[in-house]
Scaffold this active site. Structure first.
Site, short mmCIF file in Angstrom:
data_model
loop_
_atom_site.label_atom_id
_atom_site.label_comp_id
_atom_site.label_asym_id
_atom_site.label_seq_id
_atom_site.Cartn_x
_atom_site.Cartn_y
_atom_site.Cartn_z
N HIS A 83 0.84 -1.20 0.00
CA HIS A 83 0.00 0.00 0.00
C HIS A 83 0.88 1.26 0.00
CE1 HIS A 83 -3.30 2.71 1.40
NE2 HIS A 83 -2.28 3.32 1.99
N GLU A 84 1.87 1.29 0.88
CA GLU A 84 2.74 2.47 0.97
C GLU A 84 3.56 2.67 -0.30
OE1 GLU A 84 2.46 4.66 3.23
OE2 GLU A 84 1.06 3.48 4.43
N HIS A 107 1.99 4.65 -3.22
CA HIS A 107 2.10 6.11 -3.23
C HIS A 107 3.33 6.56 -4.02
CE1 HIS A 107 -1.26 6.52 -0.58
NE2 HIS A 107 -0.66 5.91 0.43
N GLU A 135 -5.64 7.08 -1.39
CA GLU A 135 -5.55 5.93 -0.49
C GLU A 135 -6.34 4.74 -1.03
OE1 GLU A 135 -3.57 5.67 1.98
OE2 GLU A 135 -2.93 7.77 2.07
#
Length: 423
Positions: A278-279, A282, A358
């Site tokens: 997930h990170e 970004h 997100e």
């Protein structure tokens, strides 16, 4: 006139606080829609009765404190002006030195000190609340240390910002906002570059991830995503909180992938890999740079509006507020109050953009790991450790949530799991 303005300010704050108390405690409905009850997104399926009660109580009080804190800051600046304290700060600065930089520094020092004293009670209430609900594990001394570090870091930056700001205003009373915006570009990038290696270590200790096997797995995912990461860092947060977190910070060569030690303790490797994917999304989708561009655009609009609002307010109520002109440092509380108001008003827009990013990162994580179960368990544990509401009230979501609600995040993963199962 000054008394009338002060009275109106207090009454408006009281009515505002009363509205949000009524909204949060008596009007807002946080129960799940019928179609989600009994699913993995239903907190009743993964929280016990006590945890359910605590999460509702804690969230309501914490949200109320949030909505009270920002307008309290506006009221503080208003009374600094109405009571003549801004005049006193300037006078003390002029009596102390003949140098402009020293004069402005002394003014900022007094304003910062009074602001710290005024806002500390609300900060302390928030701290004790998190202690009572077992979110915070920090001692009073540790909390006070962080508050003082905040004070000195903000004070140091404020001295430079205020001196440059009023130098620009005196140079160009019409276009200072544009020149100030131009300077925010290198200043913001410089701060983002410094934060991981200078500012963050003031609060916590960072060191390479001790679990080398896990680090290898994380770096393998990074390699698949074409992220030039060589290390993963962990930070000792267990002495401060029971909450979980992981993030990517910094830009350029100072970029860091960071895991809280609480995350390492409470989640298994598969769940941590989901968070890391997930990170990394970004980075892959350039969210950091899109965020910088968005911030700079909002800053341009915000500074322009601030200049126009300041001129209008001083022209109409300058005598009552004891502000002779925009280029007088006594206008600083008004400048800070307007900036804070504009940030609050624009927060639903910036939060909406953040929630979209997100959501994209969640989708990237599930596509990268193909492990919806790990994602669901991760979000359930995040809910438990932070006593978060799965389905927050609408105004709370608009003003506070930079992430989708847990209902939205878990439901998306559950739908992916069902679709994948059918395939």
């Amino acid at each position: 006139m000054a008394r009338k303005i002060g009275l109106y300010g207090v009454v408006a704050y009281f009515l505002y606080g009363l509205f949000f108390y009524w909204y949060l405690f008596h009007f807002a409905n946080t129960s799940l829609p019928f179609e989600y009850q009994g699913t993995v997104a239903d907190p009743a399926t993964f929280l016990n009765g006590r945890e359910l009660m605590l999460s509702e109580d804690y969230s309501k009080i914490r949200n109320l404190l949030f909505f009270l804190s920002t307008p309290f800051e506006w009221l503080f600046y208003l009374f600094i002006l109405l009571l003549g304290l801004s005049n006193a700060f300037k006078k003390w600065g002029e009596q102390s030195s003949k140098y402009k930089f020293v004069k402005s520094s002394i003014y900022v020092a007094w304003l910062s000190l009074f602001a710290f004293i005024a806002t500390t009670p609300l900060s302390y209430i928030s701290f004790t609340l998190s202690k009572q609900y077992n979110i915070s594990t920090q001692s009073f001394g540790g909390w006070m240390k962080d508050e003082l570090i905040d004070f000195w870091v903000n004070f140091g930056m404020m001295i430079v910002i205020v001196y440059v700001l009023y130098w620009l205003i005196n140079r160009s009373t019409k276009r200072w906002w544009f020149y100030a915006w131009l300077l925010t570009i290198p200043f913001s990038l410089f701060l983002m570059f410094l934060q991981p290696v200078v500012i963050d270590p003031l609060y916590n200790d960072f060191y390479p991830l001790k679990d080398k096997e896990l680090e290898t797995k994380i770096l393998d995912i990074a390699k698949k995503a074409n992220i030039p990461a060589e290390h993963v860092f962990e930070v000792n947060m267990a002495e401060k909180t029971n909450a979980l977190n992981a993030y990517v910070t910094g830009i350029g060569s100072n970029s860091r992938i960071v895991l809280w030690d609480t995350t390492l303790d409470k989640l298994n490797d598969d769940q941590i890999l989901f968070i890391m994917a997930h990170e990394m999304a970004h980075y892959v989708e350039k969210h950091i740079y899109i965020g910088i561009a968005g911030y700079l655009l909002l800053s341009l609009v915000g500074l322009y509006l601030t200049s126009k609002i300041m001129e209008w307010v001083i022209a109409r109520w300058g005598a009552a507020l004891k502000i002779p002109s925009v280029n007088d440092i006594r206008s600083l509380p008004l400048f800070l109050m307007i900036i804070s108001m504009l940030l609050f008003v624009s927060s639903p827009l910036s939060n909406a953009v953040s929630r979209y990013q997100e959501t994209r990162a969640d989708k990237y994580a599930i596509e990268m790991t193909k492990d919806s179960e790990a994602g669901i368990k991760t979000f359930q544990e995040l809910t438990r450790s932070g006593l978060s509401q799965v389905n927050p009230p609408l105004l709370v979501k608009f003003f506070r949530y930079g992430h989708p609600s847990m209902l939205e995040r878990i439901t998306m993963l559950e739908e992916y799991e069902i679709e994948h199962r059918e395939d």
